[in-house]
Motif scaffolding. Structure first.
Motif, PDB file in Angstrom:
ATOM      1  N   LYS A 188      -0.229   2.165  31.072  1.00 48.36           N
ATOM      2  CA  LYS A 188       0.720   1.859  32.151  1.00 48.36           C
ATOM      3  C   LYS A 188       2.080   1.460  31.603  1.00 48.36           C
ATOM      4  CE  LYS A 188       0.955  -0.829  36.431  1.00 48.36           C
ATOM      5  NZ  LYS A 188       0.277  -1.858  37.254  1.00 48.36           N
ATOM      6  N   MET A 189       2.052   0.691  30.541  1.00 53.26           N
ATOM      7  CA  MET A 189       3.317   0.259  29.922  1.00 53.26           C
ATOM      8  C   MET A 189       4.047   1.447  29.315  1.00 53.26           C
ATOM      9  SD  MET A 189       2.316  -3.355  28.108  1.00 53.26           S
ATOM     10  CE  MET A 189       3.948  -3.535  27.413  1.00 53.26           C
ATOM     11  N   LYS A 190       3.321   2.366  28.716  1.00 52.77           N
ATOM     12  CA  LYS A 190       3.935   3.569  28.149  1.00 52.77           C
ATOM     13  C   LYS A 190       4.628   4.397  29.208  1.00 52.77           C
ATOM     14  CE  LYS A 190       0.937   4.202  24.118  1.00 52.77           C
ATOM     15  NZ  LYS A 190      -0.093   5.073  23.493  1.00 52.77           N
ATOM     16  N   SER A 191       3.973   4.552  30.377  1.00 49.22           N
ATOM     17  CA  SER A 191       4.588   5.342  31.458  1.00 49.22           C
ATOM     18  C   SER A 191       5.837   4.657  31.991  1.00 49.22           C
ATOM     19  CB  SER A 191       3.563   5.558  32.585  1.00 49.22           C
ATOM     20  OG  SER A 191       3.185   4.306  33.134  1.00 49.22           O
ATOM     21  N   LYS A 192       5.810   3.349  32.104  1.00 49.90           N
ATOM     22  CA  LYS A 192       6.990   2.606  32.569  1.00 49.90           C
ATOM     23  C   LYS A 192       8.162   2.781  31.619  1.00 49.90           C
ATOM     24  CE  LYS A 192       4.958  -1.051  35.385  1.00 49.90           C
ATOM     25  NZ  LYS A 192       4.745  -2.511  35.518  1.00 49.90           N
ATOM     26  N   ILE A 193       7.843   2.754  30.331  1.00 49.42           N
ATOM     27  CA  ILE A 193       8.901   2.901  29.322  1.00 49.42           C
ATOM     28  C   ILE A 193       9.530   4.271  29.412  1.00 49.42           C
ATOM     29  CG2 ILE A 193       9.304   3.071  26.829  1.00 49.42           C
ATOM     30  CD1 ILE A 193       7.179   0.864  26.500  1.00 49.42           C
ATOM     31  N   ALA A 194       8.689   5.296  29.641  1.00 51.87           N
ATOM     32  CA  ALA A 194       9.212   6.670  29.754  1.00 51.87           C
ATOM     33  C   ALA A 194      10.118   6.799  30.960  1.00 51.87           C
ATOM     34  CB  ALA A 194       8.054   7.659  29.838  1.00 51.87           C
ATOM     35  N   LEU A 195       9.721   6.230  32.117  1.00 54.18           N
ATOM     36  CA  LEU A 195      10.544   6.302  33.326  1.00 54.18           C
ATOM     37  C   LEU A 195      11.868   5.550  33.136  1.00 54.18           C
ATOM     38  CD1 LEU A 195       7.806   5.809  36.082  1.00 54.18           C
ATOM     39  CD2 LEU A 195       9.158   7.860  35.659  1.00 54.18           C
ATOM     40  N   SER A 196      11.816   4.443  32.511  1.00 54.41           N
ATOM     41  CA  SER A 196      13.053   3.657  32.312  1.00 54.41           C
ATOM     42  C   SER A 196      14.032   4.408  31.429  1.00 54.41           C
ATOM     43  CB  SER A 196      12.718   2.292  31.711  1.00 54.41           C
ATOM     44  OG  SER A 196      12.194   2.451  30.399  1.00 54.41           O
ATOM     45  N   ARG A 197      13.553   5.153  30.453  1.00 55.95           N
ATOM     46  CA  ARG A 197      14.449   5.933  29.585  1.00 55.95           C
ATOM     47  C   ARG A 197      15.132   7.042  30.364  1.00 55.95           C
ATOM     48  NH1 ARG A 197      10.683   6.550  24.134  1.00 55.95           N
ATOM     49  NH2 ARG A 197      11.048   4.425  23.342  1.00 55.95           N
ATOM     50  N   LYS A 198      14.374   7.705  31.293  1.00 56.38           N
ATOM     51  CA  LYS A 198      14.986   8.755  32.119  1.00 56.38           C
ATOM     52  C   LYS A 198      16.075   8.196  33.006  1.00 56.38           C
ATOM     53  CE  LYS A 198      10.939  11.802  32.339  1.00 56.38           C
ATOM     54  NZ  LYS A 198       9.923  12.382  33.238  1.00 56.38           N
ATOM     55  N   GLY A 199      15.836   7.038  33.601  1.00 59.14           N
ATOM     56  CA  GLY A 199      16.825   6.402  34.474  1.00 59.14           C
ATOM     57  C   GLY A 199      18.098   6.056  33.725  1.00 59.14           C
ATOM     58  N   LYS A 200      17.966   5.653  32.517  1.00 54.81           N
ATOM     59  CA  LYS A 200      19.142   5.292  31.715  1.00 54.81           C
ATOM     60  C   LYS A 200      19.974   6.509  31.395  1.00 54.81           C
ATOM     61  CE  LYS A 200      17.373   1.112  29.533  1.00 54.81           C
ATOM     62  NZ  LYS A 200      16.938   0.472  28.284  1.00 54.81           N
ATOM     63  N   THR A 201      19.321   7.625  31.124  1.00 53.53           N
ATOM     64  CA  THR A 201      20.055   8.873  30.812  1.00 53.53           C
ATOM     65  C   THR A 201      20.870   9.321  32.000  1.00 53.53           C
ATOM     66  OG1 THR A 201      18.247   9.478  29.349  1.00 53.53           O
ATOM     67  CG2 THR A 201      19.795  11.216  29.935  1.00 53.53           C
ATOM     68  N   LYS A 202      20.264   9.218  33.249  1.00 47.96           N
ATOM     69  CA  LYS A 202      20.963   9.607  34.460  1.00 47.96           C
ATOM     70  C   LYS A 202      22.195   8.750  34.673  1.00 47.96           C
ATOM     71  CE  LYS A 202      18.302  11.709  37.948  1.00 47.96           C
ATOM     72  NZ  LYS A 202      17.361  11.584  39.070  1.00 47.96           N
ATOM     73  N   LYS A 203      22.009   7.488  34.504  1.00 47.13           N
ATOM     74  CA  LYS A 203      23.138   6.572  34.677  1.00 47.13           C
ATOM     75  C   LYS A 203      24.251   6.883  33.706  1.00 47.13           C
ATOM     76  CE  LYS A 203      20.771   2.545  36.567  1.00 47.13           C
ATOM     77  NZ  LYS A 203      20.371   1.157  36.311  1.00 47.13           N
ATOM     78  N   LEU A 204      23.901   7.228  32.514  1.00 47.96           N
ATOM     79  CA  LEU A 204      24.905   7.534  31.505  1.00 47.96           C
ATOM     80  C   LEU A 204      25.713   8.756  31.894  1.00 47.96           C
ATOM     81  CD1 LEU A 204      26.001   6.775  28.723  1.00 47.96           C
ATOM     82  CD2 LEU A 204      24.320   8.312  27.715  1.00 47.96           C
ATOM     83  N   ARG A 205      25.019   9.772  32.468  1.00 46.27           N
ATOM     84  CA  ARG A 205      25.736  10.980  32.883  1.00 46.27           C
ATOM     85  C   ARG A 205      26.640  10.716  34.071  1.00 46.27           C
ATOM     86  NH1 ARG A 205      20.922  15.529  32.497  1.00 46.27           N
ATOM     87  NH2 ARG A 205      20.833  15.579  30.202  1.00 46.27           N
ATOM     88  N   ASN A 206      26.226   9.834  34.961  1.00 42.66           N
ATOM     89  CA  ASN A 206      27.038   9.529  36.150  1.00 42.66           C
ATOM     90  C   ASN A 206      28.070   8.441  35.879  1.00 42.66           C
ATOM     91  OD1 ASN A 206      25.581  11.366  37.623  1.00 42.66           O
ATOM     92  ND2 ASN A 206      24.050   9.840  38.265  1.00 42.66           N
TER      93      ASN A 206
END
Length: 1495
Positions: free
Chosen positions: A1463-1481
């Motif tokens: 569960k912690m691994k999946s949360k970490i993966a989702l948080s990394r995707k969110g950060k990339t989106k924010k960086l692009r925007n």
């Protein structure tokens, strides 16, 4: 006559000296002139000015013939005044001029660096007047029949008397006095002819001689006018009497040129008359013209005129005034008189002794006095006065006093001159008390204080720098109607000028002029020197010009001082003008002044002046080229010097040792070594006969060039030839070089060589060698050197040498010899220097002799000089060394009561003393008291304070002190940081240790060996030896060598971490580097091999020890046997024991205990018991070692029966206490255990500690927990265990169970928890925020205390958790701990109780180093193997479950953990995707797009 003193002003000091020893202020007197005479008995040399009760001070003015006379009344001419206590009355009548017997004053000179304060003269002056005036009176009363009667006949006035009647008339004195008074009464514009032509009285030629003589007493010009007028009128034929009279008058007036003219004009007409020659010789003698006197004496003999005793006395006087006395001169002169058929009389002897007095030549004076006694010439009062004077001038006041006391027994009564001479003797030594005694006795005897008395005492005060007293005495002198004379003013001006009180000196000069006293050459010179000293050039020049305008001719010193000051101000033009004038006046600079002139010319590159000076040195001074070369070198004219020396050698001059060494030394000291070597090579070629001298010069050059090794090698090679004997300069240069380079042994050898070759050491060399021997720790040798030097007449004025010897004796605790040395000094000196007293106090202090030091302190308080801070510190140090620190406050209070203020250094001394004994309370009290009194701490104080606080581990105080220090503006230095590093490393606060190291780097300090060694040890204690090894490598790269203790710590740390390779590498590195390893290194390695069971390497190590020359001890063999035991090979251990038996050594129980322990650990109880029986049979009683082995093995037995077998074996061996503790319930056992512990306490090897640890283990294991508790408490009572092994105090709940056995730690833990439970329920004492339990990381007999306590606390579900920053610590939050103690079912009953009976098996089990409850072992294994380290509550919950339920719970926990991880691994993966989106925007992305568009 007073000659002018001369002053030699050098670059650093003012030197005052008198070049003409004959010049003096003399006391004049009148004479009773008899008509009958005997020329043979009237013998003298020096004529002085006459006049009733007058002292005439004449300035030496040789150039223009001017005479300036200042007269003052001297009322001691008559016997009634000289000896007032004899009640004498005057018996001699006179009309206008009083005639008395001559007064016999003595001339002695009060000098300071040459300034002479001259009083009366006992020998030369009085006898001189007797002699020369006698010559005149004899001449005037002999053979007048052939003389014409002067004057023309007068028929109107009175009847002319016949020649015979006129001669027989008794009123000749009245006639002469009448005419004298008329002539002296003439005004300046009137002529003598008016009186002589008006013949109111009839005169004979003899009467006219008396007129000339008496007029000359007051006015030499009028006397010369009378003489010339009589010759002009031809009233009588030229005669010897008249010529002798006028020559004598002109000589007294210092009119040598006129006397020579009259003598040359008239001498041929009067014939060869001894009186005339004597008179002319007296004129020359006054100015020290010995050559002229000798010429006249030779001329007399050529013309057949036999010299009489007066002639020889005059010759002697001239010789003594012409220059310094050479050895045996006085005896040679006496022999010269005897060779002429004459016998020296009292006047001859007194003249010689007076001259010795003027020159302070005691040796010659004693020779003359002895010669006088040998030739039966009876000494008179003048003789004794002269001897008192010479003793006083030579610093032998005791001898002078002895002779003074003997006067009455010799038939003489002391007169004023005697008292003044004695007064001077004590004044010269600065003995104020004795001066006052003589002064008071002088007044008591009826002698008033005259000018000589005042001058002597004023000069004494001036020399001592007590100018206020000197000035007060000067004022008293004026109030007592004693007119200050030129000497008084000169002394005051000189002493004030030397003290740089130049304005006061100028004021005294003004007062002198206002009083009408004519300044002398010495007065002007003293003032010029004062101005020169303070750099007042304009005033010095003005004073010099004023002196010249006043008619006083500058002498050598006056010119030298002015030249010096002009050169210092770089005014070379004026300097050269003055130099030319100086040369024209017949003076030339001395060598030092020439050197200074040349240095100035070299600085200005004035080659013309250099050449001029070189010519003058050669032509005017008559210097040979070698001497000129030496002066040129010292003046910095190296090229000219080399040329001059080469010229000298080319002209055939022989090399002179001192000059050559001086030249080459000057070359070397200025760094021109190449030129010096070239010159030396030239001399080798052109002066082959001076090989040895040149070799010595080479040695000196090398030494001066700081090539001492080469110089010593050259000296050694040359000395090997056998005929070598160096000069004093050679040895002094070499020894100075050795002293500077601290080669004291070589210096001592050189000094021995010097003495062997018969070279006499100089005073400076004696001082150097005394210092060297003191530094070498041989004060006896240094003391012997001082005695040798003093026996040779060398008197050391520098007390530092004596102080060095006293201090060296003190360091060796030979205070008796220091005391003896100071006693000798007290006998030689009237006052002992303060530094000497302080050195003696320090010598006493070094041996802790407070009472003796206090006695010296009291002596200083009573007799002076007053004690200083060093004296007080010496007293305090004596108490410190004697260990009497408590008395320091008493002494401080006593000193304050008598008015001493305690200095900062004294406070620091006390503080350091208490620091050394570690008394923090007293140190802090002194520190705060010091700050309260206004003494601010110094860097040194902070250093010792922080060092002490670090040593006693006062962490908070150290941190506060560092903060205070930084606020005060001090930056901690490396030594302070090193102390703090050791503090934190010692308490194992490794985080702060790292912070301190970081601060060292931030401060820009370079870590030293101490820093690195402390850090490496810190890494070792923190079980990080790899980092420690890395730091050691960095340390080596910085050329810093680690200590052997650091290596030892690293090896031990690697051994504990089971990193054998690294430990062995370090050990082998030390061995290969040749380090001297002690036995402890081998023991550490053996323990390491023992713990790892590697007995083969332990055996090899034993061989290495023997190869290294370290003989294995029984302790070493014990380690080897333990190693075998640890590896499960007790048989091998027994073999080692058998080998030890074979050596025949007296074995104790240690090797047996090692073998027994090996068998017991291996489970072979029977073999262990058999060894015990074998010991008993070998008459070796089992002791604490064997008891501990059996008790420890019994505590680990699984079955009770096995345990009883072991303890019964102990009982059979004679020790039944353990079995009784297990089987009996008697209260008497408490006292027996206590008695047993009392016996074991003093035994080494921690016997009691190990015994209690094993015994408590046994009692705990077999459920006798109450018994274990009171044994534990007995151990605390006996200080076997620390009193603070656990504590529950106000905000201080803490336990430290390190080094305890597992059983003792469990007992202590239970008792501690019980105390904390009571405090939690009662609310007192208050707990801290966190509670710490220190377990340590070490294992005790294969048991880990940390694991054991963790297992116990985890089973109970306690809130204790392992510390995250430090290993070996368990920490609990206080609130959680209190709640757990109140609520946990495990804490409901913490009372320790004994089981009603012994269990069938051991309640504890040792598993993987953990000593835990046997029932907990399965659960402990299951939980730790499957889950690892879990939290205590979870562990307690799982441990209480059944096996099945625990298995399910553990599986669920493992599965839940895996799910949680996914569960912690999946949360970490989702948080990394969110950060990339924010960086692009985000704005950064938009900025990038905008930048691309712009492009």
């Amino acid at each position: 006559m007073v000659s002018s003193p001369t002053l030699a002003f050098t670059s650093s000091t003012l030197i005052l000296h008198s070049p003409d020893p004959s010049t003096k202020v003399c006391k004049c007197k009148t004479f009773f002139i008899s008509c009958s005479s005997n020329s043979a008995t009237s013998t003298t040399t020096d004529t002085t000015s006459t006049g009733s009760d007058l002292v005439t001070i004449n300035n030496d003015n040789r150039s223009n013939g001017n005479i300036n006379t200042q007269k003052f009344s001297y009322s001691r001419a008559s016997p009634s005044v000289r000896w007032p206590h004899l009640k004498l009355t005057e018996t001699y009548q006179s009309s206008q001029t009083q005639f008395t017997f001559p007064s016999p004053p003595l001339t002695h000179v009060v000098e300071d660096a040459g300034l002479s304060v001259k009083t009366s003269d006992s020998g030369t002056k009085e006898k001189t007047q007797n002699g020369n005036d006698g010559v005149e009176s004899e001449s005037l009363n002999m053979n007048d029949e052939t003389q014409q009667v002067l004057g023309r006949p007068s028929k109107t006035k009175f009847k002319k008397m016949t020649k015979l009647a006129l001669k027989r008339a008794k009123d000749w004195r009245e006639r002469a006095q009448f005419l004298t008074d008329r002539i002296l009464g003439l005004k300046s514009e009137e002529f003598v002819a008016d009186v002589l032509d008006d013949r109111k009285v009839q005169m004979t030629p003899t009467d006219f001689c008396f007129v000339v003589k008496w007029v000359g007493r007051s006015n030499w010009q009028r006397a010369l006018e009378v003489y010339e007028w009589l010759n002009l009128r031809h009233w009588f034929s030229p005669n010897a009497r008249m010529l002798a009279t006028i020559l004598s008058i002109l000589g007294k007036a210092n009119q040598e040129a006129l006397a020579v003219e009259i003598f040359s004009r008239t001498e041929s007409a009067v014939g060869n008359t001894v009186q005339v020659y004597n008179a002319m010789m007296g004129v020359y003698a006054r100015n020290g013209r010995f050559n002229k006197v000798q010429e006249l004496l030779d001329l007399m003999r050529e013309r057949g005129c036999e010299p009489d005793l007066v002639s020889f006395n005059t010759l002697i006087n001239a010789r003594l005034k012409s220059g310094a006395m050479v050895p045996n001169l006085a005896i040679d002169l006496l022999n010269e008189v005897r060779r002429s058929g004459l016998r020296p009389d009292i006047i001859t002897y007194n003249t010689l002794i007076s001259a010795c007095s003027r020159e302070s030549n005691l040796e010659e004076a004693v020779k003359v006095y002895n010669d006088m006694e040998e030739h039966s010439c009876q000494p008179d009062l003048w003789t004794y006065n002269a001897m008192i004077s010479v003793y006083g001038r030579c610093g032998l006041s005791s001898k002078a006093m002895q002779l003074f006391n003997d006067l009455e027994s010799k038939g003489f009564l002391a007169d004023a001159v005697t008292y003044n001479s004695l007064l001077y003797a004590f004044a010269r030594e600065g003995n104020v008390e004795k001066v006052k005694e003589v002064w008071e006795e002088m007044i008591k005897m009826g002698f008033g204080k005259d000018e000589m008395t005042y001058n002597t005492v004023i000069h004494m005060y001036g020399k001592q720098g007590r100018h206020d007293l000197a000035l007060q005495l000067y004022k008293d002198m004026k109030l007592s109607v004693r007119n200050p004379d030129a000497i008084t003013y000169t002394v005051l001006i000189d002493s004030l000028g030397k003290a740089s009180k130049i304005m006061e000196a100028a004021n005294v000069m003004s007062e002198m002029l206002d009083a009408g006293v004519k300044p002398t050459l010495r007065t002007y010179s003293a003032l010029i020197c004062g101005y020169a000293k303070v750099g007042m050039r304009a005033e010095a020049e003005e004073t010099f010009d004023c002196m010249l305008r006043s008619g006083i001719r500058a002498d050598h010193l006056a010119y030298s001082v002015m030249l010096d000051i002009l050169l210092r101000f770089n005014d070379t033009k004026k300097a050269m003008v003055l130099y030319r004038k100086m040369v024209c006046d017949g003076f030339t600079p001395d060598h030092a002044l020439y050197e200074f002139m040349l240095r100035v010319f070299v600085r200005e590159n004035n080659l013309e002046c250099i050449e001029k000076v070189m010519r003058d040195m050669e032509e005017l001074c008559g210097m040979n080229p070698q001497v000129i070369s030496s002066i040129l070198v010292k003046g910095g004219c190296f090229d000219h010097a080399a040329k001059m020396l080469r010229l000298a050698i080319s002209k055939g001059y022989e090399l002179e040792r001192e000059n050559l060494v001086s030249i080459l030394s000057s070359y070397s000291s200025s760094g021109r070594h190449l030129e010096a070597r070239e010159l030396l090579e030239f001399l080798r070629e052109h002066a082959p006969g001076s090989k040895q001298l040149l070799t010595e010069a080479l040695v000196v050059i090398l030494s001066k060039a700081h090539q001492l090794d080469a110089a010593l090698k050259e000296y050694t090679n040359t000395r090997g030839f056998g005929s070598f004997s160096g000069s004093s300069i050679l040895y002094e240069t070499l020894i100075q070089g050795c002293e500077e380079n601290e080669l004291y042994g070589e210096a001592s050898q050189l000094f021995s060589d010097m003495r062997f070759f018969g070279v006499e050491p100089s005073e400076n060399l004696y001082q150097i060698m005394v210092l060297i021997y003191c530094k070498m720790g041989f004060p006896e040798t240094a003391h012997h050197l001082i005695d040798q030097a003093e026996m040779k007449g060398i008197l050391f004025e520098n007390v530092s040498m004596y102080i060095d010897v006293i201090e060296a004796y003190g360091k060796l605790k030979l205070w008796q010899k220091s005391e003896s040395l100071v006693g000798n000094l007290r006998q030689k000196c009237t006052t002992v220097d303060r530094k000497v007293w302080n050195a003696l106090i320090q010598a006493y202090a070094a041996s802790g002799c407070y009472e003796r030091a206090r006695a010296i302190f009291n002596t200083m308080m009573r007799d002076g000089p007053s004690p200083t801070v060093d004296s007080i510190n010496g007293l305090l140090r004596a108490l410190v060394v004697d260990g009497r620190l408590k008395e320091l406050y008493v002494v401080i209070q006593e000193l304050q009561d008598i008015g001493f203020k305690i200095s900062k250094s004294s406070i620091l001394l006390m503080l350091e003393a208490f620091t050394q004994v570690g008394d923090v309370f007293e140190v802090m009290k002194i520190y705060h008291g010091m700050k309260a009194t206004g003494y601010f701490p110094t860097m040194h104080l902070y250093r010792i304070m922080i060092g002490l606080l670090c040593k006693v581990k006062r962490v908070r105080d150290v941190e506060a002190m560092v903060s205070e220090m930084e606020e005060a503006g001090f930056k901690p230095d490396l030594s302070i940081w090193n102390s703090i590093l050791k503090l934190y490393a010692g308490i194992e606060d490794f985080k702060k240790t790292a912070q301190v190291y970081q601060r060292i780097q931030e401060a820009g300090l370079n870590p030293d060996e101490d820093t690195y060694n402390t850090l490496i040890i810190m890494y070792c204690r923190d079980h990080r030896p790899e980092e420690g090894l890395s730091l050691m490598q960095n340390m080596r790269r910085l050329s810093l060598e680690p200590k052997l203790d650091t290596y030892k710590s690293l090896i031990a740390a690697f051994g504990k971490q089971k990193l054998l390779e690294q430990a062995e590498e370090l050990f082998e590195e030390l061995r290969s580097n040749g380090s001297k390893l002690d036995r402890s290194f081998y023991h550490i390695m053996m323990k390491m091999f023992r713990n790892t069971g590697n007995h083969s390497k332990a055996e090899k190590l034993l061989g290495m020890m023997k190869e290294a020359g370290i003989e294995p001890t029984i302790a070493t063999m014990h380690l080897l046997m333990v190693s075998y035991g640890s590896s499960g090979q007790p048989q091998e251990a027994e073999k080692v024991l058998n080998n030890l038996k074979g050596t025949g050594l007296n074995l104790d129980t240690l090797p047996y205990s090692s073998v027994i322990d090996a068998y017991l650990k291996n489970g072979d109880y029977n073999a262990g018991i058999q060894k015990l029986i074998e010991m008993k049979e070998g008459n070796l009683e089992p002791d604490h070692r064997v008891w501990t082995c059996f008790i420890r093995a019994a505590s680990l037995c699984k079955q009770t029966s096995e345990m009883l077998i072991l303890l019964n074996a102990l009982r059979d061996a004679g020790f039944d206490l353990p079995i009784r503790l297990l089987t009996e319930r008697s209260e008497s056992l408490v006292s027996e255990v206590d008695h047993c512990l009392e016996k074991l306490e003093p035994v080494e090897d921690n016997a009691a500690f190990n015994f209690v640890n094993a015994l408590v283990n046994l009692l705990w294991a077999f459920e006798l927990r109450a018994t274990a508790s009171w044994v534990f408490q007995l151990a605390i009572k006996r200080s076997i265990y620390h009193h603070d092994v656990f504590r529950v105090a106000e905000k201080d709940w803490k336990a430290d169970f390190r080094k305890l056995s597992a059983g003792s730690a469990l007992v202590g833990l239970t008792l501690w928890l019980d105390h904390m439970q009571d405090a939690s329920l009662q609310g007192c004492p208050e707990s801290p925020k966190s509670v710490v339990l220190i377990t340590g990381t070490a294992e005790y007999n294969m048991v880990s205390l940390n694991s054991t306590l963790m297992a116990c606390l985890w089973e109970m579900g306690s809130p204790f958790l392992p510390c995250k920053t430090r290993s070996g610590l368990l920490v609990a939050k206080a609130h959680s701990l209190r709640m757990w103690l109140k609520d946990s079912p495990f804490c409901l009953d913490l009372e320790l109780k004994d089981a009603t009976s012994l269990p069938e098996s051991n309640s504890m089990q040792l598993i993987e180093g953990c000593f835990i409850r046997r029932g907990l072992v399965p659960a402990f294994k299951d939980i730790t193997e499957r889950l690892g380290l879990v939290r205590p509550k979870k562990f307690a919950r799982l441990a209480l479950l059944s096996d099945d339920r625990r298995d399910k719970a553990i599986r669920a926990d493992i599965e839940g953990g895996k799910a949680k991880l996914e569960k912690m691994k999946s949360k970490i993966a989702l948080s990394r995707k969110g950060k990339t989106k924010k960086l692009r925007n985000g704005k950064y992305f938009r900025k990038a797009i905008l930048s691309n568009i712009e492009r």
